[in-house]
Design a protein around this motif. Structure first.
Motif: not given
Length: 521
Positions: A144-150, A192-193, A202-205, A223-227
Motif C-alpha cells: 500500500c502507499l504510505a508517507v513517512p512522517v516525523d 502503521v509503524d 517509523g510512523v507511516y500515514r 501535531g496530531n495524536y491520531d497515531y
C-alpha cells in the motif's frame, strides 16, 4: 489542533455531571459505590486462570463494599501472554484457536461468563476495558502507499508517498465469520509503524483515494495524536463504525457487563466515540451505562474541553489528582497538603471524576511510570475513599499480594480504609485544611445510618517528628445520635477521643501517616 476545531465545544453549555446519571452499583445497593481495577500489568495466578482467581475473590470483594470490577481487556491479543492492549480480535473472548491459544492471558470465555454470573449474584458489576484505537498481530501484510512522517510532528511529511508492505490484513481464520464477518485491510486504518519490505520502523500515514489522512478530531499533541501504535484504526470508515458499534452492543449482552473503561481516548476521533457511547447505551437498553475515559494528562486545562465535548456520556480518570499524589510522595514534607486538590478534576468537576492513586500504567517500569510512593500511598487512598467527591478506584496491586508492586504495610491498612468507606464515610464533608503538613476533614454521617460519620487526619510530616494534632469541629454528627466518643481505626497511642460540648476535639495522627476516627460503639 487549530483552535477552530475546538470552537464548537467551547460554545456548548457545560453538561450535567456524568456520574449521577450512571450506574455505579446495582440498583439495590445503598452503600457507597467503589470500583477496583482487578489486575496489574503482569498479573498471573499460579494454578488457575485470572478469571477463576477473580471469581474466587468475589466474596471478599463484596464484603469490602466493591460494586464494580474493572476487568483487563477480555479479547484475544496478538500473543498468548498479551494483556489485551495489543488487541487482535475484539470478538474472540477466549473461544477460538487464534494467535497460539484458545484462552486469552486471562482465561477462556466460559470462565469469564462464570465470573460474570458470580459477580451478578453478589451485586457487583463488571466494567470492560475497551481497546478501540488500534490492532496488532495482523495475519499477513499487503502492499500500500504510505508517507513517512516525523514521529515528533505527525503533520510533517518526511518523504513523498511510496509503496510499503504493511501488516494490515486481519482475517481471523480461527473465528471465521462467527459474530462478525468483517475482514480488515489497509483501507480501515490511518497509519502503521512498520514497513515489512524494508524492515524499517517509523510512523507511516497511509494514503490513497480512499484515505482521509489523520483525523482532525483528536488531541493535538505531537501535531496530531491520531497515531499511537500498531495498525491505527480509522474511525471515520463506515465499516469500522458499524463493526465497533455492533461489538459494543454484543459484548455487553454476552458478558452482562454494565459499561466500559475507554483506553487512550486522546488518540481517537471524538465524533466516533460520542456516537459509540450514545448508540451502545441506547441499543443495549442500558440507559445508565457506565463509562470512564482515559485521557492521560496532568493538565486539567486539556481535560476540561473533553469533559465538555462528551456531554456527560463518560466520566474521566482524574490524572491531575494522581499526579498531585505522585508529587507529594516525591517531595515529602516540603509538599503543601493544603494544595493537594489544586487543579484537579475532582475539584473542578467532582461529578465527572473517577479518582485513583495508581494503576497498571503508573507502575515502575511502565509507559506512564509515576508511582505514588509508600510514604504517601495511604494518605492518598484516604483522600479518595473517605471524601464525598468523585468515584474512587482502588488498584489491585496495592491490595493483593503480587510480584510487581505489593507492600504489605500498605495493603493491610488499605483494607481498613476500604471498609471504613463502606461503613462510615457518609454525609457532607467539612474540611480543616489549615496546616501545610497536616490536614483533615469530617464526614458528618447520614441520619439513616446509625453510627456513621468519621474524622480523618492526613500528615506528611517527617516520620520522627511529634504526633500531628488537628482540632476539628464534629458538630451534629447525624448518624451518631448522642454518642460523642470516637475511636481510632488504625491504632493509636490515644485510642479514644471525647468531643466537648462545643463540638470541638483534638484528633491525632502519626507523622507522615493517616488516622480515621469513627463513632465508638
Amino acid at each position: 489542533m487549530p483552535f477552530i476545531n475546538w470552537l464548537p465545544q467551547f460554545l456548548r453549555p457545560w453538561p450535567h455531571p456524568a456520574l449521577p446519571g450512571m450506574r455505579l452499583a446495582p440498583e439495590s445497593s445503598c452503600d457507597n459505590p467503589l470500583m477496583i481495577q482487578c489486575f496489574t500489568w503482569d498479573a498471573k495466578f499460579e494454578g488457575k486462570s485470572w478469571w477463576k482467581h477473580l471469581d474466587d475473590e468475589i466474596p471478599r470483594l463484596k464484603e469490602l463494599g466493591v460494586t464494580q470490577l474493572w476487568l483487563p481487556p477480555a479479547h484475544k491479543a496478538m500473543r498468548p501472554e498479551g494483556q489485551g492492549y495489543d488487541a487482535y480480535d475484539l470478538w474472540d473472548l477466549g473461544e477460538f484457536d487464534q494467535k497460539g491459544a484458545i484462552a486469552t492471558r486471562w482465561g477462556t470465555k466460559d470462565e469469564l461468563l462464570q465470573l460474570s454470573a458470580t459477580a451478578k449474584l453478589a451485586g457487583i458489576d463488571l466494567i470492560l476495558d475497551a481497546i478501540l484505537n488500534h490492532k496488532l498481530g495482523a495475519d499477513r501484510c499487503e502492499p500500500c502507499l504510505a508517507v513517512p512522517v516525523d514521529p515528533k510532528n505527525r503533520m510533517r511529511d518526511l518523504a513523498p508517498p511510496r509503496e510499503i508492505e504493511a501488516w494490515t490484513i486481519y482475517e481471523f481464520p480461527g473465528r471465521g465469520n462467527q459474530y462478525s464477518a468483517m475482514k480488515w485491510n489497509h483501507a480501515h486504518f490511518t497509519g502503521v509503524d512498520w514497513d515489512q519490505r524494508t524492515k524499517t520502523g517509523g510512523v507511516y500515514r497511509l494514503v490513497s483515494d480512499r484515505h482521509k489522512g489523520w483525523s482532525r478530531n483528536v488531541d493535538n499533541e505531537l501535531g496530531n495524536y491520531d497515531y499511537l501504535l500498531g495498525s491505527d484504526i480509522d474511525h471515520r470508515h463506515s465499516e469500522v463504525i458499524q463493526d465497533q458499534e455492533a461489538w459494543g452492543r454484543w459484548v455487553l449482552e454476552t458478558t452482562g457487563a454494565q459499561g466500559f473503561r475507554l483506553d487512550a481516548i486522546k488518540h481517537m476521533d471524538r465524533v466516533f466515540l460520542r456516537n459509540f457511547l450514545s448508540r451502545t447505551r441506547d441499543a443495549s437498553g442500558k440507559s445508565r451505562m457506565f463509562a470512564v475515559a482515559e485521557y492521560w494528562s496532568a493538565n486539567l486545562k486539556l481535560i476540561l474541553p473533553y469533559v465538555r465535548a462528551f456531554g456527560g456520556l463518560t466520566s474521566f480518570f482524574d490524572v491531575p489528582l494522581h499526579d498531585n499524589f505522585h508529587q507529594a510522595s516525591k517531595r515529602g514534607p516540603s509538599y503543601d497538603l493544603r494544595r493537594i486538590f489544586d487543579k484537579t478534576l475532582v475539584k473542578a468537576r467532582p461529578g465527572d471524576a473517577v479518582t485513583f492513586v495508581d494503576n497498571h500504567d503508573t507502575q515502575i517500569g511502565q509507559s506512564l511510570e509515576s508511582w505514588v510512593g509508600s510514604n504517601f500511598k495511604l494518605q492518598a487512598y484516604a483522600l479518595i475513599l473517605l471524601r464525598a467527591e468523585g468515584h474512587p478506584c482502588v488498584f489491585y496491586g496495592d491490595l493483593y499480594p503480587n510480584k510487581e508492586c505489593y507492600d504489605p504495610e500498605v495493603a493491610q491498612p488499605l483494607d481498613t480504609l476500604i471498609r471504613a468507606r463502606k461503613l462510615y464515610a457518609y454525609g457532607p464533608t467539612r474540611d480543616f485544611f489549615d496546616s501545610p503538613n497536616c490536614i483533615g476533614w469530617v464526614r458528618v454521617g447520614d441520619s439513616t445510618r446509625q453510627g456513621s460519620g468519621c474524622m480523618v487526619v492526613v500528615s506528611n510530616a517527617p516520620p520522627r517528628s511529634q504526633p500531628q494534632i488537628l482540632r476539628m469541629n464534629v458538630g451534629d454528627t447525624a448518624g451518631a445520635g448522642p454518642q460523642r466518643t470516637y475511636r481510632a481505626l488504625l491504632g493509636s497511642e490515644i485510642p479514644v477521643v471525647t468531643v466537648g460540648a462545643d463540638g470541638w476535639a483534638a484528633f491525632s495522627c502519626p507523622p507522615g501517616g493517616v488516622q480515621v476516627w469513627v463513632p465508638e460503639g
